[in-house]
Motif scaffolding. Structure first.
Motif, PDB file in Angstrom:
ATOM      1  N   LYS A  35       0.832  -1.198   0.000  1.00  0.00           N
ATOM      2  CA  LYS A  35       0.000   0.000   0.000  1.00  0.00           C
ATOM      3  C   LYS A  35       0.873   1.257   0.000  1.00  0.00           C
ATOM      4  CE  LYS A  35      -4.030   1.925   2.291  1.00  0.00           C
ATOM      5  NZ  LYS A  35      -4.937   1.844   3.418  1.00  0.00           N
ATOM      6  N   ARG A  36       1.989   1.196   0.704  1.00  0.00           N
ATOM      7  CA  ARG A  36       2.876   2.347   0.779  1.00  0.00           C
ATOM      8  C   ARG A  36       3.515   2.628  -0.586  1.00  0.00           C
ATOM      9  NH1 ARG A  36       8.135   2.281   3.957  1.00  0.00           N
ATOM     10  NH2 ARG A  36       7.148   0.539   4.974  1.00  0.00           N
ATOM     11  N   LYS A  37       3.795   1.569  -1.348  1.00  0.00           N
ATOM     12  CA  LYS A  37       4.420   1.729  -2.659  1.00  0.00           C
ATOM     13  C   LYS A  37       3.444   2.228  -3.715  1.00  0.00           C
ATOM     14  CE  LYS A  37       8.121  -1.561  -1.951  1.00  0.00           C
ATOM     15  NZ  LYS A  37       8.670  -2.853  -2.322  1.00  0.00           N
ATOM     16  N   GLN A  38       2.133   2.111  -3.441  1.00  0.00           N
ATOM     17  CA  GLN A  38       1.131   2.571  -4.396  1.00  0.00           C
ATOM     18  C   GLN A  38       1.090   4.086  -4.431  1.00  0.00           C
ATOM     19  OE1 GLN A  38      -2.682   1.110  -3.298  1.00  0.00           O
ATOM     20  NE2 GLN A  38      -2.637  -0.566  -4.745  1.00  0.00           N
ATOM     21  N   LYS A  39       0.895   4.635  -5.609  1.00  0.00           N
ATOM     22  CA  LYS A  39       0.748   6.085  -5.746  1.00  0.00           C
ATOM     23  C   LYS A  39      -0.737   6.404  -5.750  1.00  0.00           C
ATOM     24  CE  LYS A  39       1.735  10.389  -6.931  1.00  0.00           C
ATOM     25  NZ  LYS A  39       0.964  11.207  -6.070  1.00  0.00           N
ATOM     26  N   GLN A  40      -1.171   7.157  -4.768  1.00  0.00           N
ATOM     27  CA  GLN A  40      -2.571   7.558  -4.676  1.00  0.00           C
ATOM     28  C   GLN A  40      -2.771   8.830  -5.486  1.00  0.00           C
ATOM     29  OE1 GLN A  40      -5.251   6.219  -3.062  1.00  0.00           O
ATOM     30  NE2 GLN A  40      -4.068   4.426  -2.502  1.00  0.00           N
ATOM     31  N   ILE A  41      -3.630   8.763  -6.490  1.00  0.00           N
ATOM     32  CA  ILE A  41      -3.946   9.950  -7.279  1.00  0.00           C
ATOM     33  C   ILE A  41      -5.195  10.581  -6.674  1.00  0.00           C
ATOM     34  CG2 ILE A  41      -4.665  10.808  -9.527  1.00  0.00           C
ATOM     35  CD1 ILE A  41      -3.028   8.570 -10.776  1.00  0.00           C
ATOM     36  N   GLU A  42      -5.035  11.821  -6.246  1.00  0.00           N
ATOM     37  CA  GLU A  42      -6.163  12.527  -5.642  1.00  0.00           C
ATOM     38  C   GLU A  42      -6.814  13.425  -6.681  1.00  0.00           C
ATOM     39  OE1 GLU A  42      -5.512  14.477  -1.885  1.00  0.00           O
ATOM     40  OE2 GLU A  42      -3.844  13.125  -1.461  1.00  0.00           O
ATOM     41  N   LEU A  43      -8.071  13.731  -6.450  1.00  0.00           N
ATOM     42  CA  LEU A  43      -8.798  14.673  -7.296  1.00  0.00           C
ATOM     43  C   LEU A  43      -8.923  15.970  -6.510  1.00  0.00           C
ATOM     44  CD1 LEU A  43     -10.401  15.135  -9.936  1.00  0.00           C
ATOM     45  CD2 LEU A  43     -12.431  14.454  -8.693  1.00  0.00           C
ATOM     46  N   LYS A  44      -8.183  16.983  -6.945  1.00  0.00           N
ATOM     47  CA  LYS A  44      -8.227  18.298  -6.293  1.00  0.00           C
ATOM     48  C   LYS A  44      -9.261  19.146  -7.029  1.00  0.00           C
ATOM     49  CE  LYS A  44      -4.601  17.592  -3.626  1.00  0.00           C
ATOM     50  NZ  LYS A  44      -4.605  17.696  -2.193  1.00  0.00           N
ATOM     51  N   GLU A  45      -9.981  19.974  -6.277  1.00  0.00           N
ATOM     52  CA  GLU A  45     -11.019  20.796  -6.898  1.00  0.00           C
ATOM     53  C   GLU A  45     -10.682  22.275  -6.764  1.00  0.00           C
ATOM     54  OE1 GLU A  45     -15.866  21.209  -7.082  1.00  0.00           O
ATOM     55  OE2 GLU A  45     -14.969  20.358  -5.286  1.00  0.00           O
ATOM     56  N   ILE A  46     -10.891  23.002  -7.852  1.00  0.00           N
ATOM     57  CA  ILE A  46     -10.731  24.450  -7.858  1.00  0.00           C
ATOM     58  C   ILE A  46     -12.076  25.033  -8.253  1.00  0.00           C
ATOM     59  CG2 ILE A  46      -9.611  26.398  -9.001  1.00  0.00           C
ATOM     60  CD1 ILE A  46      -7.109  24.684  -9.204  1.00  0.00           C
ATOM     61  N   ARG A  47     -12.629  25.897  -7.389  1.00  0.00           N
ATOM     62  CA  ARG A  47     -13.951  26.483  -7.639  1.00  0.00           C
ATOM     63  C   ARG A  47     -13.798  27.933  -8.067  1.00  0.00           C
ATOM     64  NH1 ARG A  47     -17.034  24.282  -2.284  1.00  0.00           N
ATOM     65  NH2 ARG A  47     -17.114  22.092  -2.920  1.00  0.00           N
ATOM     66  N   MET A  48     -14.628  28.311  -9.033  1.00  0.00           N
ATOM     67  CA  MET A  48     -14.622  29.688  -9.533  1.00  0.00           C
ATOM     68  C   MET A  48     -16.055  30.116  -9.809  1.00  0.00           C
ATOM     69  SD  MET A  48     -11.502  29.517 -12.310  1.00  0.00           S
ATOM     70  CE  MET A  48     -12.305  28.362 -13.388  1.00  0.00           C
ATOM     71  N   SER A  49     -16.222  31.427  -9.971  1.00  0.00           N
ATOM     72  CA  SER A  49     -17.531  31.931 -10.399  1.00  0.00           C
ATOM     73  C   SER A  49     -17.386  32.375 -11.856  1.00  0.00           C
ATOM     74  CB  SER A  49     -17.985  33.085  -9.510  1.00  0.00           C
ATOM     75  OG  SER A  49     -17.196  34.223  -9.765  1.00  0.00           O
ATOM     76  N   PRO A  50     -18.487  32.477 -12.610  1.00  0.00           N
ATOM     77  CA  PRO A  50     -18.388  32.839 -14.027  1.00  0.00           C
ATOM     78  C   PRO A  50     -17.870  34.259 -14.282  1.00  0.00           C
ATOM     79  CG  PRO A  50     -20.668  32.332 -13.419  1.00  0.00           C
ATOM     80  CD  PRO A  50     -19.835  32.127 -12.220  1.00  0.00           C
ATOM     81  N   ASN A  51     -17.984  35.143 -13.312  1.00  0.00           N
ATOM     82  CA  ASN A  51     -17.479  36.504 -13.514  1.00  0.00           C
ATOM     83  C   ASN A  51     -16.144  36.702 -12.792  1.00  0.00           C
ATOM     84  OD1 ASN A  51     -18.537  36.402 -11.001  1.00  0.00           O
ATOM     85  ND2 ASN A  51     -19.998  38.079 -11.259  1.00  0.00           N
ATOM     86  N   ILE A  52     -15.217  35.757 -13.008  1.00  0.00           N
ATOM     87  CA  ILE A  52     -13.901  35.809 -12.370  1.00  0.00           C
ATOM     88  C   ILE A  52     -13.001  36.787 -13.124  1.00  0.00           C
ATOM     89  CG2 ILE A  52     -13.023  33.840 -13.700  1.00  0.00           C
ATOM     90  CD1 ILE A  52     -11.482  33.022 -11.121  1.00  0.00           C
ATOM     91  N   ASP A  53     -12.173  37.523 -12.387  1.00  0.00           N
ATOM     92  CA  ASP A  53     -11.251  38.488 -12.977  1.00  0.00           C
ATOM     93  C   ASP A  53     -10.040  37.745 -13.555  1.00  0.00           C
ATOM     94  OD1 ASP A  53      -8.887  40.837 -12.034  1.00  0.00           O
ATOM     95  OD2 ASP A  53     -10.599  41.355 -13.317  1.00  0.00           O
ATOM     96  N   SER A  54      -9.355  38.346 -14.509  1.00  0.00           N
ATOM     97  CA  SER A  54      -8.224  37.675 -15.166  1.00  0.00           C
ATOM     98  C   SER A  54      -7.079  37.389 -14.192  1.00  0.00           C
ATOM     99  CB  SER A  54      -7.724  38.502 -16.341  1.00  0.00           C
ATOM    100  OG  SER A  54      -7.309  39.773 -15.896  1.00  0.00           O
ATOM    101  N   ASN A  55      -6.821  38.281 -13.232  1.00  0.00           N
ATOM    102  CA  ASN A  55      -5.759  38.032 -12.249  1.00  0.00           C
ATOM    103  C   ASN A  55      -6.112  36.849 -11.346  1.00  0.00           C
ATOM    104  OD1 ASN A  55      -4.131  40.122 -13.161  1.00  0.00           O
ATOM    105  ND2 ASN A  55      -5.064  41.634 -11.781  1.00  0.00           N
ATOM    106  N   ASP A  56      -7.360  36.766 -10.940  1.00  0.00           N
ATOM    107  CA  ASP A  56      -7.799  35.643 -10.116  1.00  0.00           C
ATOM    108  C   ASP A  56      -7.699  34.337 -10.904  1.00  0.00           C
ATOM    109  OD1 ASP A  56      -8.356  37.365  -8.037  1.00  0.00           O
ATOM    110  OD2 ASP A  56     -10.477  37.582  -8.574  1.00  0.00           O
ATOM    111  N   LEU A  57      -8.017  34.421 -12.189  1.00  0.00           N
ATOM    112  CA  LEU A  57      -7.926  33.240 -13.044  1.00  0.00           C
ATOM    113  C   LEU A  57      -6.483  32.747 -13.136  1.00  0.00           C
ATOM    114  CD1 LEU A  57      -9.726  31.414 -14.802  1.00  0.00           C
ATOM    115  CD2 LEU A  57      -9.118  32.850 -16.737  1.00  0.00           C
TER     116      LEU A  57
END
Length: 191
Positions: A98-120
């Motif tokens: 189990k230690r030798k296995q590579k766990q691939i995680e799913l990371k989430e990034i949340r945004m709103s539709p009116n996001i500014d270019s710098n925030d993007l």
């Protein structure tokens, strides 16, 4: 060890009387109810086919346990071993694997539709870090209230996000509506 009651061992090792075991535990000693078994000795030598009682007698003489290691075989294969040591070794091997296995995680990034270019750009940098570590990234656009009327016009934000990371990532799941949000999954490119 002989003075401890049988139910004590059942509680520790997860046995149910009558030869039935909980989960994928092996049957040992008195739980083996087969008429004939193929016996493997302490040092791995074949001792032949014999009755379960004779096999149990040999295990008792060696002051070890009789363990059914291959219940599907005809006749079932039993081995004379120290069951506590055997369980410890199996747990250690499983932990090591189990230690030798590579766990691939799913990371989430949340945004709103009116996001500014710098925030993007900031969100893109965060996604790049996650991807460099080998994780998948789910980019989610959350729509609130009247923003739901402009869902199709906001799809380009996710597409631009994917384009900005196309040097290290590929689209794993295309943009898709899920309730009040639209999401896209990016995975690391395989070379």
């Amino acid at each position: 060890m002989d003075s401890l009651p049988v139910h004590f061992f059942h509680a520790i090792f997860g046995y149910v009387p009558g030869g039935v075991t909980i989960s994928n535990e092996l049957q040992i000693n008195g739980q083996i109810r087969d008429r004939e078994v193929r016996l493997i000795g302490v040092h791995g030598e074949q001792l032949g086919i014999m009755s379960a009682r004779e096999a149990q007698k040999l295990a008792d003489e060696a002051k070890l346990d009789l363990v059914k290691v291959a219940p599907q075989a005809k006749p079932p294969v039993c081995k004379i071993i120290d069951y506590g040591k055997y369980r410890y070794e199996m747990a250690r091997k499983a932990k090591e694997a189990k230690r030798k296995q590579k766990q691939i995680e799913l990371k989430e990034i949340r945004m709103s539709p009116n996001i500014d270019s710098n925030d993007l750009m900031t969100k893109t940098k965060a996604a790049r870090k996650f991807l460099e570590k080998g994780n998948k990234v789910k980019i989610t656009l959350r729509f609130r209230g009247r923003e739901m009327a402009h869902v199709s016009a906001s799809r380009h934000i996710l597409e631009e996000f994917a384009e900005s990371l196309e040097d290290i990532a590929s689209v794993d799941k295309a943009p898709k509506m899920e309730g009040r949000s639209m999401s896209l999954v990016l995975a690391v490119k395989k070379n």
